[in-house]
Write a protein that holds these residues in place. Structure first.
Motif, PDB file in Angstrom:
ATOM      1  N   ASN A  72      24.316 -23.439  33.565  1.00  0.00           N
ATOM      2  CA  ASN A  72      23.052 -22.770  33.231  1.00  0.00           C
ATOM      3  C   ASN A  72      22.503 -23.361  31.932  1.00  0.00           C
ATOM      4  N   PRO A  73      22.075 -24.626  31.960  1.00  0.00           N
ATOM      5  CA  PRO A  73      21.617 -25.275  30.724  1.00  0.00           C
ATOM      6  C   PRO A  73      20.435 -24.583  30.063  1.00  0.00           C
ATOM      7  N   GLY A  74      19.685 -23.822  30.828  1.00  0.00           N
ATOM      8  CA  GLY A  74      18.532 -23.137  30.249  1.00  0.00           C
ATOM      9  C   GLY A  74      18.891 -21.905  29.438  1.00  0.00           C
ATOM     10  N   ASP A  75      20.146 -21.473  29.509  1.00  0.00           N
ATOM     11  CA  ASP A  75      20.565 -20.264  28.796  1.00  0.00           C
ATOM     12  C   ASP A  75      21.351 -20.591  27.532  1.00  0.00           C
ATOM     13  N   GLY A  76      21.169 -21.803  26.989  1.00  0.00           N
ATOM     14  CA  GLY A  76      21.933 -22.213  25.822  1.00  0.00           C
ATOM     15  C   GLY A  76      21.760 -21.304  24.631  1.00  0.00           C
ATOM     16  N   GLY A  77      20.532 -20.867  24.364  1.00  0.00           N
ATOM     17  CA  GLY A  77      20.283 -19.992  23.227  1.00  0.00           C
ATOM     18  C   GLY A  77      20.980 -18.659  23.370  1.00  0.00           C
ATOM     19  N   GLU A  78      20.937 -18.107  24.566  1.00  0.00           N
ATOM     20  CA  GLU A  78      21.592 -16.817  24.805  1.00  0.00           C
ATOM     21  C   GLU A  78      23.114 -16.948  24.679  1.00  0.00           C
ATOM     22  N   LEU A  79      23.642 -18.063  25.181  1.00  0.00           N
ATOM     23  CA  LEU A  79      25.088 -18.274  25.081  1.00  0.00           C
ATOM     24  C   LEU A  79      25.508 -18.472  23.626  1.00  0.00           C
ATOM     25  N   ASP A  80      24.679 -19.148  22.828  1.00  0.00           N
ATOM     26  CA  ASP A  80      24.968 -19.309  21.401  1.00  0.00           C
ATOM     27  C   ASP A  80      25.040 -17.955  20.708  1.00  0.00           C
ATOM     28  N   ALA A  81      24.110 -17.063  21.071  1.00  0.00           N
ATOM     29  CA  ALA A  81      24.089 -15.734  20.461  1.00  0.00           C
ATOM     30  C   ALA A  81      25.340 -14.941  20.828  1.00  0.00           C
ATOM     31  N   ILE A  82      25.754 -15.031  22.092  1.00  0.00           N
ATOM     32  CA  ILE A  82      26.964 -14.321  22.533  1.00  0.00           C
ATOM     33  C   ILE A  82      28.191 -14.871  21.815  1.00  0.00           C
ATOM     34  N   LEU A  83      28.292 -16.210  21.711  1.00  0.00           N
ATOM     35  CA  LEU A  83      29.447 -16.826  21.055  1.00  0.00           C
ATOM     36  C   LEU A  83      29.494 -16.484  19.571  1.00  0.00           C
ATOM     37  N   ALA A  84      28.333 -16.500  18.914  1.00  0.00           N
ATOM     38  CA  ALA A  84      28.302 -16.167  17.484  1.00  0.00           C
ATOM     39  C   ALA A  84      28.746 -14.738  17.256  1.00  0.00           C
ATOM     40  N   ARG A  85      28.257 -13.831  18.112  1.00  0.00           N
ATOM     41  CA  ARG A  85      28.651 -12.429  17.996  1.00  0.00           C
ATOM     42  C   ARG A  85      30.156 -12.265  18.250  1.00  0.00           C
ATOM     43  N   TYR A  86      30.667 -12.979  19.240  1.00  0.00           N
ATOM     44  CA  TYR A  86      32.087 -12.914  19.567  1.00  0.00           C
ATOM     45  C   TYR A  86      32.939 -13.418  18.404  1.00  0.00           C
ATOM     46  N   GLU A  87      32.555 -14.546  17.802  1.00  0.00           N
ATOM     47  CA  GLU A  87      33.322 -15.111  16.695  1.00  0.00           C
ATOM     48  C   GLU A  87      33.325 -14.188  15.482  1.00  0.00           C
ATOM     49  N   THR A  88      32.197 -13.506  15.229  1.00  0.00           N
ATOM     50  CA  THR A  88      32.130 -12.555  14.123  1.00  0.00           C
ATOM     51  C   THR A  88      33.090 -11.394  14.353  1.00  0.00           C
ATOM     52  N   GLN A  89      33.059 -10.843  15.545  1.00  0.00           N
ATOM     53  CA  GLN A  89      33.948  -9.731  15.879  1.00  0.00           C
ATOM     54  C   GLN A  89      35.412 -10.183  15.854  1.00  0.00           C
ATOM     55  N   LEU A  90      35.662 -11.400  16.308  1.00  0.00           N
ATOM     56  CA  LEU A  90      37.027 -11.917  16.323  1.00  0.00           C
ATOM     57  C   LEU A  90      37.563 -12.061  14.896  1.00  0.00           C
ATOM     58  N   ALA A  91      36.746 -12.604  13.990  1.00  0.00           N
ATOM     59  CA  ALA A  91      37.157 -12.760  12.600  1.00  0.00           C
ATOM     60  C   ALA A  91      37.412 -11.406  11.944  1.00  0.00           C
ATOM     61  N   GLU A  92      36.571 -10.428  12.223  1.00  0.00           N
ATOM     62  CA  GLU A  92      36.759  -9.097  11.661  1.00  0.00           C
ATOM     63  C   GLU A  92      38.048  -8.451  12.180  1.00  0.00           C
ATOM     64  N   ARG A 113      36.092 -19.168  25.406  1.00  0.00           N
ATOM     65  CA  ARG A 113      35.379 -20.399  25.053  1.00  0.00           C
ATOM     66  C   ARG A 113      35.209 -21.306  26.268  1.00  0.00           C
ATOM     67  N   ILE A 114      36.221 -21.365  27.131  1.00  0.00           N
ATOM     68  CA  ILE A 114      36.118 -22.169  28.345  1.00  0.00           C
ATOM     69  C   ILE A 114      35.026 -21.640  29.263  1.00  0.00           C
ATOM     70  N   VAL A 115      34.996 -20.314  29.436  1.00  0.00           N
ATOM     71  CA  VAL A 115      33.994 -19.701  30.314  1.00  0.00           C
ATOM     72  C   VAL A 115      32.581 -19.949  29.776  1.00  0.00           C
ATOM     73  N   ILE A 116      32.423 -19.831  28.452  1.00  0.00           N
ATOM     74  CA  ILE A 116      31.096 -20.080  27.869  1.00  0.00           C
ATOM     75  C   ILE A 116      30.704 -21.545  28.028  1.00  0.00           C
ATOM     76  N   ASP A 117      31.659 -22.464  27.885  1.00  0.00           N
ATOM     77  CA  ASP A 117      31.362 -23.879  28.104  1.00  0.00           C
ATOM     78  C   ASP A 117      30.946 -24.150  29.538  1.00  0.00           C
ATOM     79  N   ILE A 118      31.627 -23.494  30.482  1.00  0.00           N
ATOM     80  CA  ILE A 118      31.258 -23.651  31.897  1.00  0.00           C
ATOM     81  C   ILE A 118      29.860 -23.098  32.134  1.00  0.00           C
ATOM     82  N   ALA A 119      29.572 -21.936  31.504  1.00  0.00           N
ATOM     83  CA  ALA A 119      28.239 -21.340  31.660  1.00  0.00           C
ATOM     84  C   ALA A 119      27.151 -22.262  31.115  1.00  0.00           C
ATOM     85  N   ARG A 120      27.450 -22.994  30.045  1.00  0.00           N
ATOM     86  CA  ARG A 120      26.465 -23.941  29.497  1.00  0.00           C
ATOM     87  C   ARG A 120      26.154 -25.054  30.489  1.00  0.00           C
ATOM     88  N   SER A 121      27.211 -25.561  31.141  1.00  0.00           N
ATOM     89  CA  SER A 121      26.997 -26.677  32.065  1.00  0.00           C
ATOM     90  C   SER A 121      26.310 -26.249  33.349  1.00  0.00           C
TER      91      SER A 121
END
Length: 319
Positions: free
Chosen positions: A58-78, A48-56
């Protein structure tokens, strides 16, 4: 709470391979490699820290980072759900002598009351946690001998199974044996059953109360024997002050009332065992413990005093 030590988290490194290519195509390779490396560590907080750093950065990649985080959270919950299911299955399939944990205790004591001396103390506590059931076995010996004469000899054995009715309520049963000739009895047996309530059940802070009827048989050193209906009240308090310092307090009171309603005021004999201790963790398995116990009998045998105290300094080994 985030826990980077989950054994299944390293397997989540494969999450990056499942993120849709469309969600990764425009992201700079170094950023993508940094996120993949964080996932490979199995540390959720780091990801989560690395993704937050990537947002700051690379602000233009917010959508891609959201997709990666959502996929990660789904796999983590499973993965966590699979871990919990595996743990439940392991507990259900465990044999009678499996899944026990415990602690051994060895040290010295200082006693006042019916005897005034120092000696050796040893204890053993065993616990088995199930889906609904919990079993506790406790044993303790205090012994001192000087110049060929025994001046302290106290034994305690207790077995207590609990069954969880809900997250906060449970029912308990208890069987206990005590022996202390210097308090005037060669054997004291008690059985009890009732209900308990977890007043506090948080990480590092636990407080539970229990109460129920009891039946007690006392065999005195002079050969007499008494059997009485009684009532039991118990308090169990544990507080992790820091990661290495823990305060514990246990109180158990039994009030004998003949067959009448339980009332401390006019009871035949009330016995109270109160123990307060402070544990200092030395390493993952070893701790030092300083405890102070008060043992009270409102109606002791002739020649015995009502109150004994016992100070213990011990080493505890968890297994």
């Amino acid at each position: 709470m985030t826990n980077p030590t989950f054994p299944f988290l390293p397997a989540l490194a494969v999450i990056a391979l499942f993120v849709p290519a469309a969600a990764r195509a425009d992201m700079p390779v170094p950023v993508r490699d940094m996120i993949d490396a964080a996932i490979a560590t199995g540390d959720e907080a780091k990801v989560r820290i690395v993704i937050d750093i990537a947002r700051s950065t690379n602000p233009g990649d917010g959508g891609e980072l959201d997709a990666i985080l959502a996929r990660y959270e789904t796999q983590l919950a499973e993965a966590k759900a699979a871990q919990e299911e595996a743990q439940v299955a392991e507990i259900r399939d465990a044999g009678l002598f499996e899944n026990w944990s415990g602690r051994g205790e060895l040290g010295a004591f200082r006693a006042t009351g019916n005897s005034s001396n120092t000696g050796v103390t040893a204890g053993l506590n065993l616990n088995r946690e199930g889906i609904k059931w919990r079993h506790r076995v406790t044993g303790r010996v205090d012994y001192q001998r000087a110049n060929g004469v025994t001046t302290r000899e106290q034994f305690l054995v207790r077995y207590e199974p609990n069954y969880n009715i809900s997250d906060d309520f449970y029912v308990y049963a208890l069987a206990q044996y005590e022996r202390d000739r210097f308090q005037g009895f060669s054997g004291r047996y008690a059985v009890s059953g009732g209900i308990g309530y977890k007043v506090l059940n948080e990480e590092g802070l636990n407080l539970s109360l229990k109460a129920g009827p009891a039946y007690r048989v006392t065999e005195f050193v002079d050969g007499r024997s008494e059997s009485r209906i009684a009532g039991l009240i118990g308090v169990d308090f544990d507080w992790d002050i820091t990661d290495k310092l823990k305060l514990t307090h246990d109180t158990s009171a039994v009030a004998e009332a003949g067959g009448a309603a339980i009332a401390i005021i006019d009871s035949n004999n009330t016995s109270i065992d109160l123990v307060t201790g402070l544990n200092a963790q030395i390493n993952s398995s070893l701790a030092a413990r300083l405890s102070y116990a008060i043992e009270y009998d409102s109606n002791p045998p002739p020649g015995a005093v009502q109150t004994d105290t016992l100070s213990r300094v011990t080493l505890i080994y968890d297994f």
